[in-house]
Design a protein around this motif. Structure first.
Motif, PDB file in Angstrom:
ATOM      1  N   THR A 107       1.019  -1.422   0.177  1.00  0.00           N
ATOM      2  CA  THR A 107      -0.218   0.683   0.159  1.00  0.00           C
ATOM      3  C   THR A 107       0.671   1.202  -0.208  1.00  0.00           C
ATOM      4  N   GLY A 108      -0.094   2.352  -0.221  1.00  0.00           N
ATOM      5  CA  GLY A 108       0.675   3.730  -0.068  1.00  0.00           C
ATOM      6  C   GLY A 108       1.608   3.984   1.429  1.00  0.00           C
ATOM      7  N   SER A 109       1.410   3.768   1.968  1.00  0.00           N
ATOM      8  CA  SER A 109       1.544   3.923   3.516  1.00  0.00           C
ATOM      9  C   SER A 109       2.935   2.575   4.274  1.00  0.00           C
ATOM     10  N   ASP A 110       3.779   2.814   4.553  1.00  0.00           N
ATOM     11  CA  ASP A 110       4.568   2.489   5.410  1.00  0.00           C
ATOM     12  C   ASP A 110       4.433   2.084   6.734  1.00  0.00           C
ATOM     13  N   GLU A 111       3.545   2.919   6.894  1.00  0.00           N
ATOM     14  CA  GLU A 111       2.634   1.844   8.589  1.00  0.00           C
ATOM     15  C   GLU A 111       1.999   0.742   8.555  1.00  0.00           C
ATOM     16  N   LEU A 112       1.202   0.596   7.301  1.00  0.00           N
ATOM     17  CA  LEU A 112      -0.103  -0.268   7.338  1.00  0.00           C
ATOM     18  C   LEU A 112       0.548  -0.955   6.984  1.00  0.00           C
ATOM     19  N   ASN A 113       2.417  -0.800   6.033  1.00  0.00           N
ATOM     20  CA  ASN A 113       2.205  -2.233   5.314  1.00  0.00           C
ATOM     21  C   ASN A 113       2.716  -2.792   6.627  1.00  0.00           C
ATOM     22  N   LEU A 114       3.552  -2.622   7.398  1.00  0.00           N
ATOM     23  CA  LEU A 114       4.349  -3.278   9.026  1.00  0.00           C
ATOM     24  C   LEU A 114       2.821  -3.522   9.688  1.00  0.00           C
ATOM     25  N   LEU A 115       1.535  -2.925   9.143  1.00  0.00           N
ATOM     26  CA  LEU A 115       1.003  -3.787  10.204  1.00  0.00           C
ATOM     27  C   LEU A 115      -0.085  -4.402   9.873  1.00  0.00           C
ATOM     28  N   CYS A 116      -0.025  -4.801   8.645  1.00  0.00           N
ATOM     29  CA  CYS A 116      -0.491  -6.230   7.651  1.00  0.00           C
ATOM     30  C   CYS A 116       0.407  -6.614   7.725  1.00  0.00           C
ATOM     31  N   CYS A 117       1.527  -7.068   7.685  1.00  0.00           N
ATOM     32  CA  CYS A 117       2.195  -8.286   8.079  1.00  0.00           C
ATOM     33  C   CYS A 117       2.684  -8.539   9.294  1.00  0.00           C
ATOM     34  N   THR A 118       3.004  -7.706  10.228  1.00  0.00           N
ATOM     35  CA  THR A 118       2.857  -7.955  11.899  1.00  0.00           C
ATOM     36  C   THR A 118       1.353  -8.754  12.273  1.00  0.00           C
ATOM     37  N   VAL A 119       0.149  -8.680  11.636  1.00  0.00           N
ATOM     38  CA  VAL A 119      -1.360  -9.540  12.231  1.00  0.00           C
ATOM     39  C   VAL A 119      -1.073 -10.485  11.044  1.00  0.00           C
ATOM     40  N   ALA A 120      -0.349 -10.188   9.499  1.00  0.00           N
ATOM     41  CA  ALA A 120      -0.668 -11.634   9.302  1.00  0.00           C
ATOM     42  C   ALA A 120       0.851 -13.469  10.137  1.00  0.00           C
ATOM     43  N   LYS A 121       1.743 -12.931  10.983  1.00  0.00           N
ATOM     44  CA  LYS A 121       2.536 -13.655  11.258  1.00  0.00           C
ATOM     45  C   LYS A 121       1.453 -13.895  12.341  1.00  0.00           C
ATOM     46  N   GLN A 122       1.065 -13.346  12.850  1.00  0.00           N
ATOM     47  CA  GLN A 122       0.637 -13.584  14.689  1.00  0.00           C
ATOM     48  C   GLN A 122      -0.529 -14.087  14.305  1.00  0.00           C
ATOM     49  N   VAL A 123      -0.958 -14.289  12.802  1.00  0.00           N
ATOM     50  CA  VAL A 123      -2.633 -15.069  12.561  1.00  0.00           C
ATOM     51  C   VAL A 123      -2.595 -16.342  12.064  1.00  0.00           C
ATOM     52  N   GLY A 124      -1.016 -16.393  10.792  1.00  0.00           N
ATOM     53  CA  GLY A 124      -0.908 -17.323   9.612  1.00  0.00           C
ATOM     54  C   GLY A 124       0.402 -17.940  10.344  1.00  0.00           C
ATOM     55  N   ASP A 125       0.787 -19.079   9.290  1.00  0.00           N
ATOM     56  CA  ASP A 125       2.251 -18.984   9.097  1.00  0.00           C
ATOM     57  C   ASP A 125       2.669 -19.212   7.821  1.00  0.00           C
ATOM     58  N   CYS A 126       2.841 -17.402   7.852  1.00  0.00           N
ATOM     59  CA  CYS A 126       2.772 -17.478   6.185  1.00  0.00           C
ATOM     60  C   CYS A 126       4.341 -16.877   6.495  1.00  0.00           C
ATOM     61  N   ALA A 127       4.920 -16.396   5.471  1.00  0.00           N
ATOM     62  CA  ALA A 127       6.563 -15.277   5.255  1.00  0.00           C
ATOM     63  C   ALA A 127       5.451 -14.423   4.499  1.00  0.00           C
ATOM     64  N   ALA A 128       5.982 -13.375   4.842  1.00  0.00           N
ATOM     65  CA  ALA A 128       5.822 -11.765   5.214  1.00  0.00           C
ATOM     66  C   ALA A 128       6.493 -10.046   3.894  1.00  0.00           C
ATOM     67  N   VAL A 129       6.053  -9.896   3.197  1.00  0.00           N
ATOM     68  CA  VAL A 129       7.032  -8.582   2.570  1.00  0.00           C
ATOM     69  C   VAL A 129       6.360  -7.509   2.619  1.00  0.00           C
ATOM     70  N   ALA A 130       7.315  -6.489   2.643  1.00  0.00           N
ATOM     71  CA  ALA A 130       6.407  -5.297   2.999  1.00  0.00           C
ATOM     72  C   ALA A 130       7.082  -4.464   2.477  1.00  0.00           C
ATOM     73  N   ARG A 131       6.837  -3.057   1.928  1.00  0.00           N
ATOM     74  CA  ARG A 131       7.248  -2.582   1.161  1.00  0.00           C
ATOM     75  C   ARG A 131       7.080  -1.146   1.949  1.00  0.00           C
ATOM     76  N   VAL A 132       8.373  -0.405   1.968  1.00  0.00           N
ATOM     77  CA  VAL A 132       8.414   0.293   2.871  1.00  0.00           C
ATOM     78  C   VAL A 132       9.631   1.607   2.331  1.00  0.00           C
ATOM     79  N   ARG A 133       9.116   2.933   2.480  1.00  0.00           N
ATOM     80  CA  ARG A 133      10.303   3.794   1.766  1.00  0.00           C
ATOM     81  C   ARG A 133      10.216   4.975   2.475  1.00  0.00           C
ATOM     82  N   THR A 134      10.373   4.898   3.989  1.00  0.00           N
ATOM     83  CA  THR A 134      10.533   6.593   4.382  1.00  0.00           C
ATOM     84  C   THR A 134      12.211   6.311   4.721  1.00  0.00           C
ATOM     85  N   PRO A 135      12.571   7.515   4.788  1.00  0.00           N
ATOM     86  CA  PRO A 135      14.415   6.870   5.415  1.00  0.00           C
ATOM     87  C   PRO A 135      14.978   5.981   6.751  1.00  0.00           C
ATOM     88  N   ASP A 136      13.849   6.877   7.859  1.00  0.00           N
ATOM     89  CA  ASP A 136      13.720   6.473   9.251  1.00  0.00           C
ATOM     90  C   ASP A 136      13.829   5.198   9.358  1.00  0.00           C
TER      91      ASP A 136
END
Length: 488
Positions: free
Chosen positions: A110-139
């Motif tokens: 998605t266009g939001s780094d925070e949303l991408n990280l949250l999507c993956c965090t929730v998925a890792k808690q619920v399912g046994d899946c690999a997770a890939v996030a797009r993160v663009r903010t320099p920090d």
């Protein structure tokens, strides 16, 4: 085609999910490879999400897409054999409805780094899946290793940073249209266009090896819209777009021999002060290149002046011809338009080509009108979404692979008509220990580079692949998952 929306799920032509699954099964048996695909959820249906959906569907994976925008969901589900879900991809209930418990991989772009990280965090808690996030903010990018470890992510992809790295490599070697790294930086794949009256004009591939050097291998040539994987009898000609592979140390010598300059640029003018500009300027300053940035937003100029104290920041409209002339576009050594608008980037590049001899790089975000873009003299063209999708697709193929060899990197060339795939060979197999000339290799395929014990080898027919090697294969075939796929 009937379009319906039931419980948030967008389906194609059918109203009930059970019937939909049956219909999809029939479609897959007709149109997809026989290998069983992965169950993949893609959150975010922007440019990268669209590109990933198109490529991964073609490779036979079961895709579910999630986006808040029902129009985007409708557009993609009408084009591809995928399931669509309208909603918040970071929501537990939405992920459950999408089948996260049985998913192999979730990709958040998605266009939001925070949303991408949250999507993956929730998925890792619920399912046994690999997770890939797009993160663009320099920090966040500075903390990528920490985030990947603590959140259990497989990949964190920063398209702007990766695009900036590719641009910096090109400006280090301005003769090249494109520069890709192989073998952990020990080798490179270079693309250039043959000018008039070049020494290579009329020369065969075999003659190049005899008369100039055996330290490089030409692996793909585009001519008049057609792409060739050349053999020794192929005769090169003026206007050819040539891709070759070589150890990094051998590249300057070869380019000098064929009449190209090899020194890096000394100055760069960048239009647009976004994230990509910051990443690129920081690398260029580190390389000792003088950098000017034109940005119209005054507050962003103030930010950049703090972030990049060694660069010159100009507050103004980078599309203004008088300002460009005033800032020296006619004698600058490189010019990189990085506005958020493709049309502006293209027009600025064309203008720079008219008034200067600068090396130009054009960033394009949309993957449309390729024929028109290819017909223009835009210098080196960078597609950030391609860089992102290639890294993710390389991981997906490696994950799907059931053998002991894995994909290290993947590059698409010439509008996805050629793939360059770097395999890691961990165990003995049908391709190891046999001279390349004795292997039953697929047609339109070239083993172009072998990395062994930190040494880069440009292979001949007598060389063989060994366990522990990293092997680069260039081919017009698509969908390779394992080094054994090179065999007939």
């Amino acid at each position: 085609m009937i379009f319906s929306e039931k419980d948030g799920i967008v389906e194609k032509g059918l109203y009930h999910s059970q019937m939909q699954k049956g219909n999809e099964s029939d479609m897959k048996s007709k149109n997809r490879p026989l290998k069983q695909g992965l169950q993949i959820i893609i959150v975010g249906c922007g440019k990268v999400g669209f590109t990933l959906t198109e490529q991964l569907t073609r490779e036979g994976h079961d895709i579910t897409i999630i986006d808040r925008n029902p129009e985007k969901i409708q557009e993609i589900t009408n084009l591809f054999d995928v399931m669509g879900l309208v909603g918040n991809g970071a929501s537990y209930s939405v992920q459950m409805e999408a089948g996260i418990e049985n998913t192999d991989l979730i990709i958040a772009v998605t266009g939001s780094d925070e949303l991408n990280l949250l999507c993956c965090t929730v998925a890792k808690q619920v399912g046994d899946c690999a997770a890939v996030a797009r993160v663009r903010t320099p920090d966040y990018s500075k903390e990528a290793a920490y985030l990947r470890e603590k959140l259990g992510l497989t990949l964190i992809i920063n398209p702007e940073l990766e695009a900036a790295r590719e641009m910096a490599r090109i400006l280090y070697l301005p003769t090249a249209l494109d520069v890709n790294t192989l073998a952990h930086g020990r080798a490179e794949m270079i693309k250039f266009k043959m000018p008039e009256n070049n020494i290579l004009d009329g020369m065969t591939i075999a003659s190049l090896g005899k008369n100039i050097t055996n330290d490089i291998l030409i692996c793909a040539i585009e001519r008049d819209g057609n792409v060739y994987i050349p053999d020794g009898t192929f005769q090169m000609a003026q206007g050819d777009v040539i891709t070759f592979v070589a150890a990094r140390r051998a590249i300057p010598s070869f380019l000098k021999k064929i009449g190209f300059r090899t020194r890096q640029v000394k100055s760069a003018l960048i239009v647009g002060g976004g994230k990509a500009c910051y990443y690129l300027a920081a690398q260029l300053v580190h390389m000792g290149i003088s950098v000017k940035i034109i940005e119209r937003n005054r507050s962003r100029c103030e930010e950049l002046s703090i972030l990049l104290p060694d660069a010159i920041i100009i507050n103004g409209d980078g599309t203004n011809q008088e300002l460009l002339k005033e800032e020296g576009i006619d004698h600058i050594e490189s010019f990189v338009p990085l506005t958020g608008i493709d049309e502006e980037n293209i027009m600025l590049t064309l203008y720079a080509r008219q008034v200067s001899d600068a090396k130009v790089i054009t960033r394009i975000n949309r993957n449309t009108f390729n024929d028109v873009i290819n017909s223009l003299d835009l210098g080196s063209v960078i597609y950030p979404q391609h860089i992102t999708s290639e890294a993710i697709i390389a991981y997906v193929r490696a994950k799907k692979n059931s053998m002991d060899s894995n994909i290290e990197t993947l590059y698409h060339m010439f509008d996805y008509r050629v793939e360059a795939i770097e395999f890691r060979v961990d165990e003995p197999s049908a391709v190891t220990g046999v001279p390349l000339q004795d292997l039953a290799l697929k047609k339109n395929l070239l083993v172009s580079c072998i990395s062994r014990n930190n040494t880069v080898l440009i292979p001949t027919g007598q060389d063989s692949i060994q366990p522990g090697d990293t092997v680069m294969v260039v081919t017009t075939h698509t969908g390779f998952h394992d080094i054994s796929d090179i065999l007939e």
